[in-house]
Scaffold this motif. Structure first.
Motif, PDB file in Angstrom:
ATOM      1  N   GLU A  44      -5.477   7.992  41.470  1.00 24.78           N
ATOM      2  CA  GLU A  44      -4.438   8.831  41.758  1.00 24.78           C
ATOM      3  C   GLU A  44      -4.404   9.783  42.686  1.00 24.78           C
ATOM      4  O   GLU A  44      -3.232  10.407  43.378  1.00 24.78           O
ATOM      5  N   SER A  45      -5.349   9.490  43.633  1.00 23.41           N
ATOM      6  CA  SER A  45      -5.790  10.843  44.607  1.00 23.41           C
ATOM      7  C   SER A  45      -6.576  10.249  45.843  1.00 23.41           C
ATOM      8  O   SER A  45      -6.333  10.892  46.892  1.00 23.41           O
ATOM      9  N   ASP A  46      -7.313   9.118  45.692  1.00 22.50           N
ATOM     10  CA  ASP A  46      -8.022   8.463  46.751  1.00 22.50           C
ATOM     11  C   ASP A  46      -9.149   9.012  47.324  1.00 22.50           C
ATOM     12  O   ASP A  46      -9.660   8.549  48.178  1.00 22.50           O
ATOM     13  N   ILE A  47      -9.606   9.805  46.536  1.00 25.72           N
ATOM     14  CA  ILE A  47     -10.961  10.559  46.586  1.00 25.72           C
ATOM     15  C   ILE A  47     -12.088   9.672  46.513  1.00 25.72           C
ATOM     16  O   ILE A  47     -11.997   8.758  45.567  1.00 25.72           O
ATOM     17  N   LEU A  48     -13.006   9.650  47.450  1.00 28.61           N
ATOM     18  CA  LEU A  48     -14.304   8.816  47.137  1.00 28.61           C
ATOM     19  C   LEU A  48     -15.199   9.361  46.264  1.00 28.61           C
ATOM     20  O   LEU A  48     -15.151  10.651  45.872  1.00 28.61           O
ATOM     21  N   ILE A  49     -15.877   8.441  45.421  1.00 24.54           N
ATOM     22  CA  ILE A  49     -16.909   8.870  44.275  1.00 24.54           C
ATOM     23  C   ILE A  49     -18.151   8.884  45.090  1.00 24.54           C
ATOM     24  O   ILE A  49     -18.600   7.600  45.422  1.00 24.54           O
ATOM     25  N   LEU A  50     -19.154   9.828  44.929  1.00 22.72           N
ATOM     26  CA  LEU A  50     -20.545   9.566  45.128  1.00 22.72           C
ATOM     27  C   LEU A  50     -21.293   9.890  43.976  1.00 22.72           C
ATOM     28  O   LEU A  50     -20.995  10.538  43.482  1.00 22.72           O
ATOM     29  N   ALA A  51     -21.927   8.693  43.631  1.00 28.30           N
ATOM     30  CA  ALA A  51     -22.498   8.592  42.184  1.00 28.30           C
ATOM     31  C   ALA A  51     -23.893   8.919  42.526  1.00 28.30           C
ATOM     32  O   ALA A  51     -24.545   7.942  43.076  1.00 28.30           O
ATOM     33  N   ARG A  52     -24.469   9.860  41.417  1.00 25.96           N
ATOM     34  CA  ARG A  52     -25.857  10.324  41.467  1.00 25.96           C
ATOM     35  C   ARG A  52     -26.747   9.973  40.273  1.00 25.96           C
ATOM     36  O   ARG A  52     -26.144  10.202  39.239  1.00 25.96           O
ATOM     37  N   THR A  53     -27.763   9.456  40.356  1.00 25.98           N
ATOM     38  CA  THR A  53     -28.656   9.191  39.089  1.00 25.98           C
ATOM     39  C   THR A  53     -30.141   9.871  39.553  1.00 25.98           C
ATOM     40  O   THR A  53     -30.502   9.890  40.645  1.00 25.98           O
ATOM     41  N   ASP A  54     -30.273  10.783  38.553  1.00 23.74           N
ATOM     42  CA  ASP A  54     -31.894  11.266  38.422  1.00 23.74           C
ATOM     43  C   ASP A  54     -32.739  10.664  37.441  1.00 23.74           C
ATOM     44  O   ASP A  54     -33.669  11.340  37.175  1.00 23.74           O
ATOM     45  N   ALA A  55     -32.394   9.385  36.936  1.00 22.81           N
ATOM     46  CA  ALA A  55     -33.317   8.686  36.139  1.00 22.81           C
ATOM     47  C   ALA A  55     -34.624   8.466  36.696  1.00 22.81           C
ATOM     48  O   ALA A  55     -35.645   8.112  36.094  1.00 22.81           O
ATOM     49  N   ARG A  56     -34.945   8.414  38.034  1.00 25.24           N
ATOM     50  CA  ARG A  56     -36.384   8.415  38.604  1.00 25.24           C
ATOM     51  C   ARG A  56     -37.269   9.148  37.900  1.00 25.24           C
ATOM     52  O   ARG A  56     -38.409   8.831  37.407  1.00 25.24           O
ATOM     53  N   HIS A  57     -36.981  10.422  37.732  1.00 24.19           N
ATOM     54  CA  HIS A  57     -37.732  11.365  37.062  1.00 24.19           C
ATOM     55  C   HIS A  57     -38.365  11.129  35.913  1.00 24.19           C
ATOM     56  O   HIS A  57     -39.652  11.083  35.523  1.00 24.19           O
ATOM     57  N   GLU A  58     -37.596  10.773  34.861  1.00 24.51           N
ATOM     58  CA  GLU A  58     -37.784  10.345  33.634  1.00 24.51           C
ATOM     59  C   GLU A  58     -38.262   8.975  33.305  1.00 24.51           C
ATOM     60  O   GLU A  58     -39.200   8.710  32.369  1.00 24.51           O
TER      61      GLU A  58
END
Length: 289
Positions: free
Chosen positions: A146-160
């Motif tokens: 609905e908005s055309d905004i880009l998605i920056l997907a982050r994962t912090d799984a490296r830590h655990e």
């Protein structure tokens, strides 16, 4: 051109975009004035600036979006907003993405940490299970329709769970529609290379002075394959150091060295451009001493 389109054009250009992160409208304005092509509203720095508290989930969704709106209203370069965990379930993620789009952001970051989240280079991080993490990005991608905004997907799984799990999650995020991938806190140059070699699309590096990820040169980051190099705390750390030093000098009645010239300060804030623009309106003109 819309903010998302500006960001897409920047990513399509190739190479590395250096991205100092802002925390308010003034810091964003200075970033643009110095010619940087984009900025990111650092949740760490914005929380410190706006409420004087650490970025541990204390600033509300409404406060974060309001801060993003003020920043986007001030600059013409694309701004990436920090949407944290999406502030709830998948339906909350949809509202979060739509809110950042309405605020004028070119992209919004959604991450897989347990709420309340922790900053990327601080203790106590934990991530949600795969399915919940995937639902967040799936919902973000649905909201983008609905908005055309880009998605920056982050994962912090490296830590655990190690780098392999982080890369697997990020690959799925891309499959679900994420435009930019962010694997937080790789600890070595070799890990950084794996992130860029094994994942598709644009990748973002997060460089915290004194943090866990190697602080490489721009050329080294570009050679590894990163599209964006974010510096989330550099400006806030510099500003805080300068303010503390000046306060200590004032307390000791010592010379206040290193402060910006008053004329330059007025120019950068926008007084000169305001007076120039207002000069065509007779009722807006005031005699200045």
């Amino acid at each position: 051109m819309s903010a998302p389109d500006k960001l897409r054009a920047l990513l399509n250009r190739g190479g590395l975009s250096v991205m100092p992160c802002c925390f308010d409208a003034l810091s964003a304005k200075l970033i643009e004035q110095e010619g940087f092509p984009l900025t990111f509203m650092s949740g760490f720095a914005a929380s410190a600036s706006r409420i004087g508290e650490p970025d541990l989930g204390l600033m509300s969704y409404g406060e974060v979006v309001d801060q993003a709106r003020n920043i986007c209203d001030t600059v013409t370069i694309p701004v990436i907003g920090d949407g944290d965990t999406g502030y709830g379930n998948a339906m909350n993620v949809i509202r979060t993405v739509q809110g950042f789009a309405k605020a004028g952001c070119g992209a919004v970051m959604i991450e897989d940490q347990v709420a309340p989240k922790r900053c990327g280079h601080t203790p106590g991080k934990a991530v949600v299970g795969r399915e919940e993490a995937f639902d967040r990005i799936r919902a973000a991608a649905d909201a983008r329709a609905e908005s055309d905004i880009l998605i920056l997907a982050r994962t912090d799984a490296r830590h655990e769970h190690g780098l392999g799990e982080a890369i697997d999650r990020a690959a799925k995020f891309h499959e679900l529609g994420a435009d930019i991938l962010f694997v937080e806190a790789p600890k070595t140059v070799e890990e950084m290379r794996r992130v860029c070699d094994e994942l598709p699309g644009p990748k973002m590096a997060n460089i915290v002075e004194g943090g866990e990820t190697p602080d490489l040169s721009h050329k080294e980051l570009a050679d590894i394959g990163y599209a964006i190099a974010a510096y989330p705390l550099t400006l806030m750390a510099a500003a805080m150091q300068a303010m503390v030093g000046t306060l200590q000098a004032m307390k000791q009645d010592a010379p206040r060295d290193g402060i910006m010239d008053f004329k330059e300060l007025r120019r950068r804030i926008g007084f000169d451009s305001y007076y120039e623009a207002s000069s065509v309106y007779t009722s807006s003109q005031r005699k200045m001493d």
